[in-house]
Design an enzyme around this catalytic site. Sequence first.
Site, PDB file in Angstrom:
ATOM      1  CB  THR A  21      17.106 -18.378   3.690  1.00 54.40           C
ATOM      2  OG1 THR A  21      16.431 -19.616   3.862  1.00 54.40           O
ATOM      3  CG2 THR A  21      18.585 -18.580   3.875  1.00 54.40           C
ATOM      4  N   GLY A  69      14.197 -17.407  -4.803  1.00 57.70           N
ATOM      5  CA  GLY A  69      14.123 -17.442  -6.260  1.00 57.70           C
ATOM      6  C   GLY A  69      13.236 -16.315  -6.765  1.00 57.70           C
ATOM      7  CD  GLU A  84      11.668 -25.140   1.424  1.00 57.44           C
ATOM      8  OE1 GLU A  84      11.026 -25.177   2.482  1.00 57.44           O
ATOM      9  OE2 GLU A  84      11.741 -24.126   0.718  1.00 57.44           O
TER      10      GLU A  84
END
Lengths: 666, 666
Positions: A150, A189, A432
């Site tokens: 992303t 993350g 997702e």
Amino acid sequence: MSEAKVNGDLLREREKCNFDLKELTHFIDGGEEATRNRREVEEMVIHVKEIQDEVPEEYLSHKEQYENAVRKACVLIDILKEHALRHSSFDAYKPTNMYRVQSMVKQVSPFILHMGMFVPTIFGQASADQQAEWLPKALSLQIIGTYAQTELGHGTFLRGLETTATYDPTTEEFVLHSPTLTSYKWWPGGLGHTANHCIVVAQLYSKGVCHGIHPFLVQIRDSETHMPKPGIKVGEIGPKLGFQTANNGFLGFDHFRIPRQNMFMKNAQVLKDGTYVKSKSTKLTYGTMMLIRVMIVSDAAYEISRAVTIATRYSAVRHQSQPKPGQPEPQILDYVTQQHKLFIGIATSHALRITGSWLWETYSKVTHDLDAGKLDQLPELHALACCLKAISSRDASAIVEQCRLACGGHGYMASSNFPTIYGSITATVTYEGEFTVLLLQTARYLLKAWKSALEGKVMTPTVAFMVNYQKTKPLWKNTPEGIISGFKAVAAGKSKEAYDAVISYENNGKDYEDAWNLASVQLVNASEAYCRAIICEMFWSEVQRHSVTMSRNVAAVLQQLAELYLIYWTLEKSGDLFEYSCVSKEDLAVLRRRYGELLALIRPNAVALVDAFDLRDEILQSTLGSYDGRVYERLMEEALKSPLNKEPVNQSFHKYLKPFMQKSKL
Amino acid sequence: MSEAKVNGDLLREREKCNFDLKELTHFIDGGEEATRNRREVEEMVIHVKEIQDEVPEEYLSHKEQYENAVRKACVLIDILKEHALRHSSFDAYKPTNMYRVQSMVKQVSPFILHMGMFVPTIFGQASADQQAEWLPKALSLQIIGTYAQTELGHGTFLRGLETTATYDPTTEEFVLHSPTLTSYKWWPGGLGHTANHCIVVAQLYSKGVCHGIHPFLVQIRDSETHMPKPGIKVGEIGPKLGFQTANNGFLGFDHFRIPRQNMFMKNAQVLKDGTYVKSKSTKLTYGTMMLIRVMIVSDAAYEISRAVTIATRYSAVRHQSQPKPGQPEPQILDYVTQQHKLFIGIATSHALRITGSWLWETYSKVTHDLDAGKLDQLPELHALACCLKAISSRDASAIVEQCRLACGGHGYMASSNFPTIYGSITATVTYEGEFTVLLLQTARYLLKAWKSALEGKVMTPTVAFMVNYQKTKPLWKNTPEGIISGFKAVAAGKSKEAYDAVISYENNGKDYEDAWNLASVQLVNASEAYCRAIICEMFWSEVQRHSVTMSRNVAAVLQQLAELYLIYWTLEKSGDLFEYSCVSKEDLAVLRRRYGELLALIRPNAVALVDAFDLRDEILQSTLGSYDGRVYERLMEEALKSPLNKEPVNQSFHKYLKPFMQKSKL
């Protein structure tokens, strides 16, 4: 735990249980051995002192929270690795294992994507040579990785990603570059300050041609000093609604070079001279993402079970109001409105867990067939994974909030743990694959299916009902099977109308894409109806199938929950059923009464039903939901941990309040 | 602000606006002068440097956040007091003024209940003598107060409160006591470490008789040292989903004595010898609470306007996906699914603001009549305030989350400000009367009304429609008026069925309270239907009424929004309308098409419609929603403020990560 300390109401509730609680727990876990294994891991993790917080994390600053989370993540991995060495069957990297253990640590691990995406992508998309080199380091955590797909400007729409990887045959390197601000990677993350390696998804250019997005392994920080490599800008993206300690980061490249061998080469390849060798199927690369979507369905079931355990136990302990003068205040669990809020939560957790297991098996089968070159089941699996991920995450978010609100003001306390559970589950609605985008993916499949039905083609199992719907509008029957038929009729009817709407817009001069857009609210609704029919059927039929091997009373409570689920959604979606089935006002009146009967039947077993989820206090992390029901004592004990409560007078009184009040007297 | 820096998409959107934006803003504010006054206050507050944060509060520890909030609260009050001195018409204590200003300060003030409850209760319930003594100190903030009603064990059910105030005629004092853990006061804002005075609601005992709950003024901390008085336990309750800096506290009494004169004596009194003198009406004491409920309706409208402004502007700036090959990615505001999510938000903000204003006027009129001894309109006002508070807070929470999710992952960032807005608005679903409890209050009124209708009695205005429903089920008309009639039919039909259900349970041997409980899901639904009919009618009729004095295009956009609202809810509640009105599948098909047309009509004005809310960047506090649309730049700028990003390598690398990775190599 000594029973003597357990709240009296909860003791009485547990005495009322009329079924074999352990048997239900085993069913939930998938067998007695699975329960034993799960408990063993939990037991091990719980007894590690280093993962207990002295000061609850909510009191720490953002930076302190992160540092504490890194410390605990390292401890946790060490424990799991040690356990894995002793138990060859335990897979520490299996995300469902990670997920449960994570709840006990409370803070989300900055390694979350190392486990959840970095390692699986190496397994799924690296060539044999690459695996031999990278896997040992990744599995043993000699390197810490994350997965950067992303960007600031693009999420679910992968083709829009802007980061480039341009092949330079003179040095046999790829040049990674971020041409715009919006091309910065954003969200991964662990990317902020934790990972030193990163899988980067970028537009591959070779010989002046763009070949679309491909994954690359990139070392972003020095192994010794952890300094970002020259040409790399990296940092964290700041606080969020949840996942505070996940260390989500951003990443930008300034003509950063990596060796050719760092492109993942299992599928597509770039040869030394820059020749691009295509993958056999572009669909193969979506594997990891589909896997995560499949797992989100089970995660949703799990988070619901946490929330509804907390709310149900609290509702047994809490007494409120006095409907009858002179009588004691009832447990709030005795209010039918409260049962209405909670029991659908218990039912939905079972519904989604069962549907999630089925989806997981389907996924395993289809991916196994994929390796053998069979691709024909992929579209249906994709359609299922999309809508089930979307609906399960959305339903779970709504139920978690419903449970929180059912606990009144106390549900708003951080110490209830509802805020954290909600922060986690609501994120799954977006990540997702965004909710609406995924439902529209499923809708594409449904329109194709409707077209096939019109053309009399052979239909795949989950859309075969469309053939029947074309012939007749089914009679309504007030039975579980009748309700399931009704939901299928809604799914078929909405697919038909969305299909007709698209064609009608086309006939009025719109091109296909605009017609699709104009019909998109209907398309989304068709997908949701299809998904609801699937969940209803799966829940009911699986409970029926397992009932024969269960003790009578366990089968009975599961059937009550399944029937409750079906009737709840019939009453919620009565408008759709009026439009697309033959349900009548009288049918609904009967179902309303039956719904009330089911609430009353489930009521005596309510606490036992949530006990059967077998969620330890360390997993619930809630003042309201602990097994012993010491709700008020725990609320006060937690409050007294506040650093503000360590001194009777805060310094702000002398600095601000006192001068302020005195000035007012003048 | 220089227009040159504004995002190009937003510039183009603003050019499309076809109505007089200023005129709409004035309408929203309630007149041109109101707009001017509001802007003047905002302008003044914004230019005070001391209320700007150097480091965003999300990075601070809980304790630091509190200290910073106290500092800023003092600064803010000083500004407002000064302004009030210069402008006699400005009422700094008017909660709506406080509310808007509060958004600019971001952190909730620890003085929030001083303004919102302490001062109003003195106005409403203190005798003239008491007012003369207490008001000057409270208004000038020589003392800081709060309002302690809710306890650990009891919230909405006031009769259950356990704190006692026992009169001792020998010393002419009340003895305040907390007999149990559950009797501790819990929740009052500012109680933790800020307030030195507190209005305490306690069960009044005199001469051995309990006279129910009454309010008392209690000094809880020493004026000079701020130390809790002997016999008082006080502290803060810990972190929450929102309101982090409100300093919500707990409070317990150990036989704490206060003078007799500290009982609020406007209504009930205790004489020197302990004789209890009853209030003329017990209903009089609910005034402050009803006032807050009335205001929550307007607050809900305001929070929606903030959320939908952010989401709409972001949707104009954000481009995503590529439905047509080779074409640029569309603004996501062009996706019909996105319009479906956002435009109902714009419409609902207007609907609730208009309904809130009407409720406010009704409240003012009724309380004015109350002072003249007229009590007959009180039940209807109570029923209206209950359901409108419940539904508006719930709808607003849902819409805020819908707006957040419509912004994808970026909506999850704290810097979007959605998490804070949600934290504030979702609290209103519970506080000042819990959602379900309030709807059941309204249901009591509806059942009485239905009984009156059956008996042919004269009906009050908002339930008069029940008389017609008894006679005929109205024909459906696909017009706004037809839809409003339909919703009234639903409200009447559901009231009737709930009424019948209660009677039927009674006939089967249940006593009234149990019958009520068994029918309570239907009762709640009846209240919600009644409330929806009220909002629909109020929105539509008020827009019609004002249209005649408006310019044509402003009237047109408001009518589009009102029609959208009516059709949206018709489609959402189609099941109810099928059951209780004569709507047909064909009618719904027509309305679905009309709904699509309305989205298309509103689309070109979307950005202008949210601009008309006139919410400054300092009020929005959002990286995604600022007027200039520099979304991505602001996201990155905010991220770079993270203390973690001030150093390239965090200390946790050396302390934890490096040893951890090296150990793995062995």
